[in-house]
Scaffold this motif. Structure first.
Motif, PDB file in Angstrom:
ATOM      1  N   ALA A  31     -17.256 -46.135   9.824  1.00  0.00           N
ATOM      2  CA  ALA A  31     -17.173 -47.367   9.212  1.00  0.00           C
ATOM      3  C   ALA A  31     -17.791 -47.386   8.064  1.00  0.00           C
ATOM      4  N   GLU A  32     -17.576 -48.333   7.215  1.00  0.00           N
ATOM      5  CA  GLU A  32     -17.242 -47.581   5.505  1.00  0.00           C
ATOM      6  C   GLU A  32     -18.998 -49.218   5.410  1.00  0.00           C
ATOM      7  N   VAL A  33     -20.002 -47.975   5.843  1.00  0.00           N
ATOM      8  CA  VAL A  33     -21.703 -49.123   5.262  1.00  0.00           C
ATOM      9  C   VAL A  33     -22.332 -48.663   3.691  1.00  0.00           C
ATOM     10  N   VAL A  34     -22.563 -49.922   3.721  1.00  0.00           N
ATOM     11  CA  VAL A  34     -23.307 -49.673   2.274  1.00  0.00           C
ATOM     12  C   VAL A  34     -24.149 -50.302   2.491  1.00  0.00           C
ATOM     13  N   ARG A  35     -25.369 -49.112   2.006  1.00  0.00           N
ATOM     14  CA  ARG A  35     -26.956 -50.065   2.236  1.00  0.00           C
ATOM     15  C   ARG A  35     -27.604 -50.539   0.887  1.00  0.00           C
ATOM     16  N   ILE A  36     -28.223 -51.082   0.875  1.00  0.00           N
ATOM     17  CA  ILE A  36     -28.671 -52.169  -0.518  1.00  0.00           C
ATOM     18  C   ILE A  36     -29.854 -51.883  -0.397  1.00  0.00           C
ATOM     19  N   ASP A  37     -30.592 -50.832  -1.294  1.00  0.00           N
ATOM     20  CA  ASP A  37     -31.455 -50.848  -1.208  1.00  0.00           C
ATOM     21  C   ASP A  37     -31.587 -51.846  -3.418  1.00  0.00           C
ATOM     22  N   PRO A  38     -33.686 -51.960  -2.454  1.00  0.00           N
ATOM     23  CA  PRO A  38     -34.286 -52.617  -4.799  1.00  0.00           C
ATOM     24  C   PRO A  38     -34.149 -51.359  -5.258  1.00  0.00           C
ATOM     25  N   ARG A  67     -22.605 -45.400   1.879  1.00  0.00           N
ATOM     26  CA  ARG A  67     -22.468 -45.722   0.428  1.00  0.00           C
ATOM     27  C   ARG A  67     -23.585 -46.657  -0.885  1.00  0.00           C
ATOM     28  N   SER A  68     -24.275 -46.263  -1.202  1.00  0.00           N
ATOM     29  CA  SER A  68     -25.523 -46.717  -2.282  1.00  0.00           C
ATOM     30  C   SER A  68     -25.682 -47.844  -3.040  1.00  0.00           C
ATOM     31  N   VAL A  69     -26.198 -48.936  -2.772  1.00  0.00           N
ATOM     32  CA  VAL A  69     -25.939 -50.138  -3.928  1.00  0.00           C
ATOM     33  C   VAL A  69     -27.655 -50.139  -4.315  1.00  0.00           C
ATOM     34  N   LEU A 364     -28.999 -42.260  -4.536  1.00  0.00           N
ATOM     35  CA  LEU A 364     -29.092 -43.895  -4.377  1.00  0.00           C
ATOM     36  C   LEU A 364     -28.672 -44.654  -6.045  1.00  0.00           C
ATOM     37  N   GLY A 365     -28.390 -45.831  -5.491  1.00  0.00           N
ATOM     38  CA  GLY A 365     -27.516 -46.386  -6.361  1.00  0.00           C
ATOM     39  C   GLY A 365     -26.210 -45.989  -6.520  1.00  0.00           C
ATOM     40  N   ALA A 366     -26.111 -44.704  -6.255  1.00  0.00           N
ATOM     41  CA  ALA A 366     -24.619 -43.847  -7.268  1.00  0.00           C
ATOM     42  C   ALA A 366     -23.359 -45.090  -6.231  1.00  0.00           C
ATOM     43  N   GLY A 390     -31.553 -56.590 -15.861  1.00  0.00           N
ATOM     44  CA  GLY A 390     -32.215 -56.124 -15.353  1.00  0.00           C
ATOM     45  C   GLY A 390     -31.950 -56.307 -13.405  1.00  0.00           C
ATOM     46  N   ILE A 391     -30.967 -56.613 -13.008  1.00  0.00           N
ATOM     47  CA  ILE A 391     -30.153 -56.821 -11.849  1.00  0.00           C
ATOM     48  C   ILE A 391     -29.908 -55.754 -11.123  1.00  0.00           C
ATOM     49  N   LEU A 392     -29.394 -55.039 -11.718  1.00  0.00           N
ATOM     50  CA  LEU A 392     -28.911 -53.904 -11.744  1.00  0.00           C
ATOM     51  C   LEU A 392     -29.262 -52.426 -12.205  1.00  0.00           C
ATOM     52  N   PRO A 393     -29.758 -51.634 -11.745  1.00  0.00           N
ATOM     53  CA  PRO A 393     -30.381 -50.017 -12.403  1.00  0.00           C
ATOM     54  C   PRO A 393     -29.888 -49.382 -13.483  1.00  0.00           C
ATOM     55  N   LYS A 394     -30.215 -49.528 -15.177  1.00  0.00           N
ATOM     56  CA  LYS A 394     -30.247 -49.190 -15.696  1.00  0.00           C
ATOM     57  C   LYS A 394     -29.673 -47.733 -16.000  1.00  0.00           C
ATOM     58  N   ASP A 395     -30.364 -47.150 -14.836  1.00  0.00           N
ATOM     59  CA  ASP A 395     -30.101 -45.593 -15.619  1.00  0.00           C
ATOM     60  C   ASP A 395     -29.278 -45.231 -14.383  1.00  0.00           C
ATOM     61  N   ARG A 396     -28.410 -46.514 -13.497  1.00  0.00           N
ATOM     62  CA  ARG A 396     -26.981 -46.306 -12.512  1.00  0.00           C
ATOM     63  C   ARG A 396     -28.314 -45.077 -11.216  1.00  0.00           C
ATOM     64  N   GLU A 397     -29.530 -44.186 -11.633  1.00  0.00           N
ATOM     65  CA  GLU A 397     -30.171 -43.708 -10.611  1.00  0.00           C
ATOM     66  C   GLU A 397     -29.570 -42.539  -9.861  1.00  0.00           C
TER      67      GLU A 397
END
Length: 397
Positions: A31-38, A67-69, A364-366, A390-397
């Protein structure tokens, strides 16, 4: 190799063990699993053990193949993007509070009528609980050890079982959606997993029917013959017999068949019966203990392997990792991966075979930009604007 669940999309919003295990299992099966984190990660991002770089080996272990968002989930704009991703996937897996608010089933279903939501709670009425508090309540720590003091074990068994239950619930709900077009909310309480297991194994019925509460027995096997034995070189092995064939094999492999046969008449029990062997366990162990004590682990292995005896050595994690061929690339379960922040390490695929090879956990967030572009069609300018806001990480983590 394609997985059994290829084509299935899942959004996971979670932390700690149970839901991440569920999401990882689905990812390992294709499965294509996308984990969403703050942004910055959820509360489990830095949990021990850590690599020298500070990367959590725990987090990496439970998020392989996903996958990480990262989104600013504390802002309406971030929650809006998350809700759009959930609607696009059509499946949400979560163990975070979601009975009300933006992540509730009622709210999200307005975006997609056939949404499937898997929601893990602590208790059946929505209360908080974790594996350690649940385990304390269901009797197992009190029945573990050799005296009345409760003994916790390090395996979060209820979290693991709950994660796999969540997978089963998702596959059942997805099958129903395929047949009928209907989605639905599937809820699971961590405490219910533990109580159901205790009941299914007969512990609850033993109290209700017999008035018997299982006492702590140390390393004895309840209701049959089984116990640990020390070897000459300071190792320990577990020996058990749950069938007559296995019982006879012990006598043949050790050369103690005649002496063991004498135990039954002396104790007045039938050694061809599991209950009889349990009643005579002390006498049986007294016959067997000197045999193990006179031999090294390797000598025990040479005598018992291939004999039909049910046995196994006790190993710590280091011995398992360094010495056990079942925990190596010789076992098709394992292969080496390059884990960001960690380096090369041995990792398992899903134990169901055949399964695709293991894949590392994401940084994380890649995958934030790729998922927002691929799933939602967001262009580079829109993504850049969300990042600037500031809705997405500025440094793309």
């Amino acid at each position: 190799m394609t997985g059994l669940l290829e084509g299935l999309r899942v959004v996971e919003v979670s932390a700690f063990v149970a839901a991440p295990i569920g999401g990882m299992t689905l990812a390992q099966l294709g499965a294509e699993v996308v984990r969403i984190d703050p942004i910055g990660g959820n509360i489990d991002i830095g949990r021990w053990p850590l690599a020298p770089s500070g990367t959590s080996l725990y987090w990496a272990g439970l998020n392989k193949g996903k996958r990480s968002v990262s989104l600013a989930l504390d802002k309406p704009e971030g929650r809006e993007i998350a809700a759009r991703l959930i609607a696009e996937a059509g499946v949400l897996l979560t163990n975070l509070p979601a009975a009300e608010g933006w992540m509730s089933y009622a709210t999200l279903r307005q975006r997609r009528r056939d949404l499937i939501m898997l929601r893990l709670t602590g208790t059946h009425d929505g209360g908080n609980a974790i594996d350690y508090t649940v385990n304390a309540a269901v009797g197992f720590p009190v029945a573990t050890g050799a005296d009345a003091a409760p003994v916790n074990h390090v395996l979060p068994a209820w979290d693991v079982a709950a994660g796999l239950y969540l997978c089963t619930g998702l596959l059942g709900a997805e099958r129903r959606r395929t047949r009928t077009g209907e989605g639905g909310e599937v809820t699971l309480a961590l405490s219910d997993v533990a109580y159901a297991t205790a009941a299914n194994l007969g512990y609850l019925a033993d109290v209700q029917v017999n008035g018997h509460v299982r006492p702590p027995l140390g390393n004895w096997l309840y209701g049959a013959f089984g116990r640990d034995f020390a070897t000459r070189d300071g190792r320990h092995v577990m020996l058990a017999a749950i069938s007559n064939r296995q019982w006879r094999a012990i006598g043949m492999a050790t050369g103690l068949a005649e002496r063991l046969a004498m135990v039954g008449p002396l104790m007045g029990v039938d050694l061809d019966d599991e209950g009889g062997r349990y009643e005579a366990r002390e006498a049986i162990a007294a016959v067997l203990a000197p045999w193990f004590a006179a031999r090294t682990l390797e000598e025990v292995r040479a005598a018992l392997d291939g004999s039909g005896v049910l046995w196994g050595p006790y190993q710590d994690f280091g011995q398992m990792a360094r010495e056990d061929p079942r925990c190596s690339a010789a076992n098709p379960l394992f292969a080496e991966i390059e884990q960001p922040g960690v380096g090369r390490l041995l990792a398992p695929r899903a134990p169901l075979m055949p399964s695709p090879p293991p894949r590392p956990a994401p940084v994380l967030g890649a995958d934030t930009d790729a998922v927002l572009g691929g799933w939602l069609g967001m262009g580079a300018d829109e993504i850049a604007a969300q990042r600037a806001a500031g809705i997405l990480p500025k440094d793309r983590e």
